[in-house]
Design a protein around this motif. Structure first.
Motif, PDB file in Angstrom:
ATOM      1  N   LYS A 282      29.258  27.021  28.268  1.00  0.00           N
ATOM      2  CA  LYS A 282      28.942  28.319  27.975  1.00  0.00           C
ATOM      3  C   LYS A 282      27.668  28.759  28.690  1.00  0.00           C
ATOM      4  O   LYS A 282      27.560  29.818  29.075  1.00  0.00           O
ATOM      5  N   GLN A 283      26.797  27.772  28.815  1.00  0.00           N
ATOM      6  CA  GLN A 283      25.359  28.250  29.281  1.00  0.00           C
ATOM      7  C   GLN A 283      25.730  28.620  30.814  1.00  0.00           C
ATOM      8  O   GLN A 283      25.127  29.587  31.247  1.00  0.00           O
ATOM      9  N   GLU A 284      26.526  27.747  31.456  1.00  0.00           N
ATOM     10  CA  GLU A 284      26.802  28.155  32.973  1.00  0.00           C
ATOM     11  C   GLU A 284      27.716  29.245  32.959  1.00  0.00           C
ATOM     12  O   GLU A 284      27.272  30.142  34.128  1.00  0.00           O
ATOM     13  N   LEU A 285      28.545  29.845  32.181  1.00  0.00           N
ATOM     14  CA  LEU A 285      28.991  30.924  32.292  1.00  0.00           C
ATOM     15  C   LEU A 285      28.069  32.089  31.865  1.00  0.00           C
ATOM     16  O   LEU A 285      28.407  33.268  32.740  1.00  0.00           O
ATOM     17  N   LEU A 286      27.290  31.921  31.051  1.00  0.00           N
ATOM     18  CA  LEU A 286      26.378  33.193  30.887  1.00  0.00           C
ATOM     19  C   LEU A 286      25.432  33.185  32.088  1.00  0.00           C
ATOM     20  O   LEU A 286      25.000  34.528  32.222  1.00  0.00           O
ATOM     21  N   ASP A 287      24.938  32.200  32.653  1.00  0.00           N
ATOM     22  CA  ASP A 287      23.920  32.180  33.740  1.00  0.00           C
ATOM     23  C   ASP A 287      24.438  32.489  35.034  1.00  0.00           C
ATOM     24  O   ASP A 287      23.654  33.512  35.747  1.00  0.00           O
ATOM     25  N   LYS A 288      25.868  32.381  35.421  1.00  0.00           N
ATOM     26  CA  LYS A 288      26.306  32.786  36.661  1.00  0.00           C
ATOM     27  C   LYS A 288      27.358  33.586  36.856  1.00  0.00           C
ATOM     28  O   LYS A 288      28.094  33.946  37.840  1.00  0.00           O
ATOM     29  N   THR A 289      27.774  34.351  35.543  1.00  0.00           N
ATOM     30  CA  THR A 289      28.693  35.525  35.629  1.00  0.00           C
ATOM     31  C   THR A 289      28.241  36.558  34.640  1.00  0.00           C
ATOM     32  O   THR A 289      27.225  36.475  34.157  1.00  0.00           O
ATOM     33  N   THR A 290      29.000  37.756  34.948  1.00  0.00           N
ATOM     34  CA  THR A 290      28.395  38.963  34.030  1.00  0.00           C
ATOM     35  C   THR A 290      29.219  38.903  32.726  1.00  0.00           C
ATOM     36  O   THR A 290      29.074  39.868  31.952  1.00  0.00           O
ATOM     37  N   LEU A 291      29.781  37.754  32.137  1.00  0.00           N
ATOM     38  CA  LEU A 291      29.812  37.545  30.853  1.00  0.00           C
ATOM     39  C   LEU A 291      29.003  37.702  29.858  1.00  0.00           C
ATOM     40  O   LEU A 291      27.815  37.312  30.105  1.00  0.00           O
ATOM     41  N   THR A 292      29.251  38.289  28.502  1.00  0.00           N
ATOM     42  CA  THR A 292      28.019  38.375  27.663  1.00  0.00           C
ATOM     43  C   THR A 292      28.546  37.437  26.362  1.00  0.00           C
ATOM     44  O   THR A 292      29.650  36.582  26.346  1.00  0.00           O
ATOM     45  N   GLU A 293      27.657  37.202  25.346  1.00  0.00           N
ATOM     46  CA  GLU A 293      28.077  36.131  24.365  1.00  0.00           C
ATOM     47  C   GLU A 293      29.091  36.603  23.815  1.00  0.00           C
ATOM     48  O   GLU A 293      29.845  35.794  23.020  1.00  0.00           O
ATOM     49  N   GLN A 294      29.396  37.948  23.411  1.00  0.00           N
ATOM     50  CA  GLN A 294      30.578  38.377  22.785  1.00  0.00           C
ATOM     51  C   GLN A 294      31.909  37.988  23.494  1.00  0.00           C
ATOM     52  O   GLN A 294      33.029  38.156  23.028  1.00  0.00           O
ATOM     53  N   ASP A 295      31.909  37.751  24.657  1.00  0.00           N
ATOM     54  CA  ASP A 295      33.138  37.409  25.575  1.00  0.00           C
ATOM     55  C   ASP A 295      33.540  35.951  25.440  1.00  0.00           C
ATOM     56  O   ASP A 295      34.645  35.587  25.777  1.00  0.00           O
ATOM     57  N   ILE A 296      32.446  34.930  24.925  1.00  0.00           N
ATOM     58  CA  ILE A 296      32.730  33.549  25.093  1.00  0.00           C
ATOM     59  C   ILE A 296      32.814  33.122  23.549  1.00  0.00           C
ATOM     60  O   ILE A 296      31.988  33.310  22.792  1.00  0.00           O
ATOM     61  N   GLY A 297      33.877  32.446  23.240  1.00  0.00           N
ATOM     62  CA  GLY A 297      34.377  31.927  22.089  1.00  0.00           C
ATOM     63  C   GLY A 297      34.063  30.311  22.125  1.00  0.00           C
ATOM     64  O   GLY A 297      34.586  29.718  22.977  1.00  0.00           O
TER      65      GLY A 297
END
Length: 557
Positions: free
Chosen positions: A248-263
């Motif tokens: 989750k941390q890597e996705l938020l750090d390295k992509t344009t995804l937001t907290e709401q996109d990640i479950g």
């Protein structure tokens, strides 16, 4: 010594002897790593084994039959025995000869006419066929796609799956050029190559696959790049709740995804979102041995564009069974070692996909992608009083007595003094031994019983400095991210598990400040069964080019 002969000797039973003292041994070892499996080491001789699966994986990574056979003929002291050559040709001749594809909404199983009279194949074809089109083409049920591949591969007939994939839900996601923490970011060259090979497979509709990279080399980034290149909803399966948070941390750090996109789907959290990260444990949880798996519906909860299997070498059997049912979804397996000691390597090949990329650990070290690790096996004597108990014990009890040798804790103290300025992990198998070590060292003991919140708090203190020594159970085999750890001391392990040895050494591989060095010590009770298991455990690392210095303990380390 005369080195006019080659570095290898190919035998008729498809075993290959590598003379590690030969000047060309390093080059030969790298070749053999791609085609074979290391079975045993005796002195300077390493024993490898060719198999149908190892050859099919090699071809999947771009090797070809002519070059492989020619290399063996040129580098073997006795050439290539006719029996061995015939078997290699027979296995490779089957590659690409059996295909699954769609035609007018019918799933077709087709095979080359040269296999028409191969009894094992024909028996399986007739088992799965719904109807025949001609003698080499049969209609099969779409829901049997995975099971057909699994059974044919186990029987020696690898299937090229050209049946394609569902598109999956659209998800506008891109890689960042600068991370949220403000660091410039782009894929490294080897990550780009791993991604390119996977994308080439999916674009050709030939199947998904597995990328093998050392711990610390950025496997997670390859997975993130894959889902960002598809821009589709993704299900990510991994080994632990700690790993879920890392993803989750890597996705938020390295992509344009937001907290709401990640479950996050583990523990008490059951969030299903366009990107959902779950653990294998929760998927295989059930109230009793006869009950249904309560969370397997996650595989069909959304129309996933890709499923990423992190630490694919740990994939449990129930997840294999579910994976067989969802072959219309793209798949990417990630691991540091594709070793499976449960006999399921063929299932990874047939259901997740072939090995598409494999980065040698020593090559990664030379590129300074990972730390340089010095491996040492320390032989510890057994106290004479305990020796008598050991001699009278059964085989399993002997291993435990040797593993829990109390003299090992003295060596641990000496090693901590030697590396007093280094952050150190003490790792073992038996909780009683680990409890004693934690008490002696006045260090935190982390096991699977420790809550994720408490575990994370201790990890944070280890990273920031107040805690310099951690005592860890088998949780050290999983994706524990402790980048500053530069010393690991292994007190005991799971029998002869090569996979476990590699994972534990992997805890040290994150690049280090300064000399970029780390130290791995495995403590082995001398003249006991533990020495046999230690040799087996070390095989994967030896295959990667590492050498273990052996120290016979007679004085202070």
């Amino acid at each position: 010594m005369n080195y006019s002969a080659g570095a290898i000797t190919v035998q008729s039973d498809l075993t290959i002897l590598l003379n590690h003292a030969h000047p060309d041994a390093a080059v030969a070892r790298e070749k053999l790593n791609a085609w074979t499996e290391l079975l045993h080491k005796a002195g300077t001789i390493h024993l490898y084994k060719l198999s149908a699966l190892s050859l099919w994986n090699a071809v999947s990574m771009g090797e070809n039959e002519r070059d492989m056979l020619e290399w063996m003929k040129q580098n073997s002291t006795n050439g290539l025995p006719l029996k061995a050559e015939a078997m290699i040709r027979a296995w490779l001749n089957r590659f690409g000869k059996v295909v699954l594809y769609y035609d007018k909404e019918r799933l077709i199983l087709a095979f080359d006419s040269s296999l028409l009279h191969t009894a094992p194949l024909m028996s399986l074809v007739h088992k799965w066929a719904v109807s025949s089109i001609n003698e080499c083409r049969f209609v099969v049920n779409a829901e049997d796609r995975g099971l057909i591949k699994q059974e044919l591969t186990r029987s020696g007939f690898p299937v090229i799956d050209q049946a394609g994939y569902i598109a999956g839900e659209d998800l506008p996601v891109q890689l960042r050029t600068t991370t949220r923490s403000g660091v410039s970011f782009r894929l490294r060259s080897y990550q780009q190559e791993a991604l390119a090979r996977w994308k080439h497979q999916t674009e050709l509709l030939c199947g998904s696959g597995v990328a093998v990279l050392p711990c610390g080399a950025g496997k997670t980034v390859v997975g993130i790049a894959a889902l960002a290149s598809l821009r589709k909803a993704a299900l990510i399966l991994t080994s632990s709740s700690t790993s879920v948070q890392q993803w989750k941390q890597e996705l938020l750090d390295k992509t344009t995804l937001t907290e709401q996109d990640i479950g996050v789907y583990c523990g008490r959290s059951k969030q299903v979102r366009p990107i959902t990260i779950a653990t294998y444990n929760i998927l295989t949880h059930r109230s009793s041995k006869t009950a249904d798996f309560a969370h397997m519906q996650l595989f069909t909860e959304r129309e996933w564009g890709i499923i990423i299997y992190d630490e694919v070498h740990l994939l449990p059997a129930p997840v294999f069974r579910m994976t067989a049912d969802i072959q219309a979804t793209r798949r990417l397996g990630l691991t540091a070692t594709l070793i499976r000691e449960d006999g399921c390597a063929e299932d990874v090949y047939s259901l997740i996909g072939p090995k598409l990329y494999d980065m040698n650990w020593k090559n990664a070290e030379q590129q300074q992608v990972i730390a340089e690790v010095h491996c040492t096996e320390i032989r510890v004597p057994l106290d004479k009083a305990v020796q008598m108990k050991y001699e009278k014990a059964g085989a399993r009890e002997k291993l435990r007595i040797a593993s829990e040798n109390a003299e090992k804790l003295t060596v641990v103290r000496q090693l901590l003094e030697k590396h007093a300025d280094k952050q150190t992990l003490v790792i073992g198998q038996y909780l009683s031994q680990l409890s004693e070590a934690a008490q002696l060292l006045q260090a935190p003991l982390l096991t699977g019983e420790v809550s994720h919140e408490k575990r994370q708090k201790i990890f944070d203190q280890f990273k920031s400095g107040p805690i310099r020594v951690l005592v860890l159970s088998k949780i050290a085999n999983l994706a524990v991210d402790l980048p500053d750890a530069s010393v690991a001391i292994q007190l005991s392990g799971s029998f002869g598990s090569r996979q476990e040895e590699a994972q534990r050494i992997g805890r040290l591989l994150r690049p280090k400040q300064g000399t970029n060095e780390a130290w791995f010590y495995t403590l082995v009770t001398d003249q006991t069964k533990e020495t046999e298991f230690a040799m087996k455990r070390q095989l994967f690392m030896l295959e990667q080019g590492y050498q273990y210095e052996r120290v016979e303990l007679k004085e202070k380390v």
